[in-house]
Design an enzyme around this catalytic site. Sequence first.
Site, PDB file in Angstrom:
ATOM      1  N   ASN A 125      16.691 -57.825  41.044  1.00  6.65           N
ATOM      2  CA  ASN A 125      17.495 -57.540  39.849  1.00  6.65           C
ATOM      3  C   ASN A 125      18.523 -56.443  40.074  1.00  6.65           C
ATOM      4  OD1 ASN A 125      16.698 -59.494  37.971  1.00  6.65           O
ATOM      5  ND2 ASN A 125      14.702 -58.506  37.882  1.00  6.65           N
ATOM      6  N   SER A 184       9.968 -57.121  35.761  1.00  7.10           N
ATOM      7  CA  SER A 184      11.236 -57.338  36.462  1.00  7.10           C
ATOM      8  C   SER A 184      11.896 -56.026  36.808  1.00  7.10           C
ATOM      9  CB  SER A 184      12.216 -58.092  35.566  1.00  7.10           C
ATOM     10  OG  SER A 184      11.687 -59.307  35.172  1.00  7.10           O
ATOM     11  N   GLU A 240       8.316 -61.179  45.094  1.00  5.45           N
ATOM     12  CA  GLU A 240       8.624 -59.821  45.552  1.00  5.45           C
ATOM     13  C   GLU A 240       7.329 -59.026  45.396  1.00  5.45           C
ATOM     14  OE1 GLU A 240      12.933 -57.670  44.822  1.00  5.45           O
ATOM     15  OE2 GLU A 240      11.940 -58.424  43.077  1.00  5.45           O
ATOM     16  N   HIS A 286       6.004 -59.908  41.687  1.00  9.54           N
ATOM     17  CA  HIS A 286       7.139 -60.379  40.896  1.00  9.54           C
ATOM     18  C   HIS A 286       7.469 -61.825  41.247  1.00  9.54           C
ATOM     19  CE1 HIS A 286      11.624 -59.676  39.675  1.00  9.54           C
ATOM     20  NE2 HIS A 286      10.937 -60.232  38.712  1.00  9.54           N
TER      21      HIS A 286
HETATM   22  N1  LIG Z   1      11.872 -64.583  32.264  1.00  6.50           N
HETATM   23  C1  LIG Z   1      12.105 -64.372  33.560  1.00  6.50           C
HETATM   24  O1  LIG Z   1      12.956 -65.032  34.181  1.00  6.50           O
HETATM   25  C2  LIG Z   1      11.278 -63.348  34.310  1.00  6.50           C
HETATM   26  C3  LIG Z   1      11.292 -63.398  35.715  1.00  6.50           C
HETATM   27  C4  LIG Z   1      10.486 -62.501  36.423  1.00  6.50           C
HETATM   28  C5  LIG Z   1       9.730 -61.572  35.747  1.00  6.50           C
HETATM   29  N2  LIG Z   1       9.755 -61.520  34.380  1.00  6.50           N
HETATM   30  C6  LIG Z   1       8.901 -60.522  33.732  1.00  6.50           C
HETATM   31  O2  LIG Z   1       7.734 -61.177  33.277  1.00  6.50           O
HETATM   32  C7  LIG Z   1       7.233 -60.522  32.106  1.00  6.50           C
HETATM   33  C8  LIG Z   1       7.118 -61.537  30.992  1.00  6.50           C
HETATM   34  O3  LIG Z   1       8.386 -62.085  30.746  1.00  6.50           O
HETATM   35  P1  LIG Z   1       8.568 -63.498  30.018  1.00  6.50           P
HETATM   36  O4  LIG Z   1       9.951 -63.939  30.317  1.00  6.50           O
HETATM   37  O5  LIG Z   1       7.403 -64.377  30.341  1.00  6.50           O
HETATM   38  O6  LIG Z   1       8.482 -63.036  28.498  1.00  6.50           O
HETATM   39  P2  LIG Z   1       8.053 -63.911  27.217  1.00  6.50           P
HETATM   40  O7  LIG Z   1       8.646 -63.225  26.057  1.00  6.50           O
HETATM   41  O8  LIG Z   1       8.348 -65.355  27.444  1.00  6.50           O
HETATM   42  O9  LIG Z   1       6.459 -63.752  27.185  1.00  6.50           O
HETATM   43  C9  LIG Z   1       5.804 -62.528  26.983  1.00  6.50           C
HETATM   44  C10 LIG Z   1       4.456 -62.830  26.377  1.00  6.50           C
HETATM   45  O10 LIG Z   1       3.705 -61.612  26.363  1.00  6.50           O
HETATM   46  C11 LIG Z   1       2.927 -61.621  25.177  1.00  6.50           C
HETATM   47  N3  LIG Z   1       2.482 -60.282  24.859  1.00  6.50           N
HETATM   48  C12 LIG Z   1       3.177 -59.265  24.285  1.00  6.50           C
HETATM   49  N4  LIG Z   1       2.373 -58.192  24.130  1.00  6.50           N
HETATM   50  C13 LIG Z   1       1.159 -58.532  24.619  1.00  6.50           C
HETATM   51  C14 LIG Z   1      -0.080 -57.851  24.740  1.00  6.50           C
HETATM   52  N5  LIG Z   1      -0.205 -56.608  24.306  1.00  6.50           N
HETATM   53  N6  LIG Z   1      -1.127 -58.508  25.287  1.00  6.50           N
HETATM   54  C15 LIG Z   1      -1.003 -59.777  25.723  1.00  6.50           C
HETATM   55  N7  LIG Z   1       0.158 -60.478  25.642  1.00  6.50           N
HETATM   56  C16 LIG Z   1       1.217 -59.863  25.098  1.00  6.50           C
HETATM   57  C17 LIG Z   1       3.865 -62.210  24.144  1.00  6.50           C
HETATM   58  O11 LIG Z   1       3.159 -62.666  22.999  1.00  6.50           O
HETATM   59  C18 LIG Z   1       4.527 -63.342  24.935  1.00  6.50           C
HETATM   60  O12 LIG Z   1       3.804 -64.556  24.809  1.00  6.50           O
HETATM   61  C19 LIG Z   1       8.192 -59.378  31.826  1.00  6.50           C
HETATM   62  O13 LIG Z   1       7.681 -58.212  32.407  1.00  6.50           O
HETATM   63  C20 LIG Z   1       9.471 -59.829  32.522  1.00  6.50           C
HETATM   64  O14 LIG Z   1      10.288 -58.748  32.915  1.00  6.50           O
HETATM   65  C21 LIG Z   1      10.508 -62.398  33.647  1.00  6.50           C
END
Ligand SMILES: NC(=O)c1ccc[n+]([C@@H]2O[C@H](COP(=O)([O-])OP(=O)(O)OC[C@H]3O[C@@H](n4cnc5c(N)ncnc54)[C@H](O)[C@@H]3O)[C@@H](O)[C@H]2O)c1
Length: 282
Positions: free
Chosen positions: A190, A119, A152, A140
């Site tokens: 963002n 993000s 994005e 994204h």
């Molecule tokens: N939540 C949102 O609304 C949103 C929107 C767009 C982008 N994002 C981005 O997406 C990404 C994930 O966010 P999320 O909300 O899904 O987080 P989340 O916490 O729900 O999930 C992250 C996952 O990554 C796993 N993880 C951590 N380290 C790891 C590794 N070394 N190898 C494999 N898996 C690993 C964790 O165990 C977890 O299951 C981030 O970069 C975030 O910025 C989030």
Amino acid sequence: MDIKRVGVVGAGTMGNGIAHVFARGGFNVVLCDVDQRFLERAVATITKNLDREVSKNKITESDKASALGKIQTVTGRGTLADCDFVVEAATERFEIKTEIFRDLDGLTRPEIILASNTSSISITKLAALTKRPDKVIGMHFFNPVPVMKLVEVIRGLATSQETFEIVRDLSVKLEKTPVEVNDAPGFVSNRVLMPLLNEAMYAVMEGVATPQAVDEVFKLGMAHPMGPLTLADFIGLDVCLDIMRVLQSGFGDPKYRPCPLLIKMVDAGWLGRKSGRGFYKY
Ligand SMILES: NC(=O)c1ccc[n+]([C@@H]2O[C@H](COP(=O)([O-])OP(=O)(O)OC[C@H]3O[C@@H](n4cnc5c(N)ncnc54)[C@H](O)[C@@H]3O)[C@@H](O)[C@H]2O)c1
């Protein structure tokens, strides 16, 4: 390049949605996380979300079965070696993504594209960790991934035109609408959204209005489908704080200072919907 097998690293909120849309789009998916529990939770969520699409007549039972049959879950990253495209959606921490990108760079064929769903972390910095910076790009997605249309597509400084075009076309194959953006803190989404949410939190902290009142103003006055505090709870207050900090350090401008109320709520473990408490109780 013929992309058939897609790796998704991270099976959380976004990773399970990304696996869902790729599998529904006919791609074979290797979904990878650090623990079997997270993978089981992801498959349960994907199943529930596919069920919802069946009940809305968007897909058939057989589409659902076919999509589920295309998802392989793994805890070891070695299985990603023969993927034709990998998208990383792991926890938003630079150290975590650094380790993943270095590993993927050594593991996968040199010609394949490594995308990140980050993000806010710089795509240029992630690209520089690899020996293929021209093949690293931001893809994204937005939450909930199966529903939201936007992707994005973020070009790092070294991202090639070919890489951009492949990811743009791939987004269209997933029935998404790609929008081209250059690499800058928070990209467009963002950079514009988070200061709005942060300012809404200041309004609550300063007693200008209650969370309900702030949200009503945006729903009724600006036709937003949900108010900024409901949205912040939905995104996760820890995620909002992390992004404000990226904007603050990336631009060095005090206007991106995270709201002290946000910091306090995260310290208290009030992370929004996922923890049962944020600006609202769930
Ligand atoms: N939540 C949102 O609304 C949103 C929107 C767009 C982008 N994002 C981005 O997406 C990404 C994930 O966010 P999320 O909300 O899904 O987080 P989340 O916490 O729900 O999930 C992250 C996952 O990554 C796993 N993880 C951590 N380290 C790891 C590794 N070394 N190898 C494999 N898996 C690993 C964790 O165990 C977890 O299951 C981030 O970069 C975030 O910025 C989030």
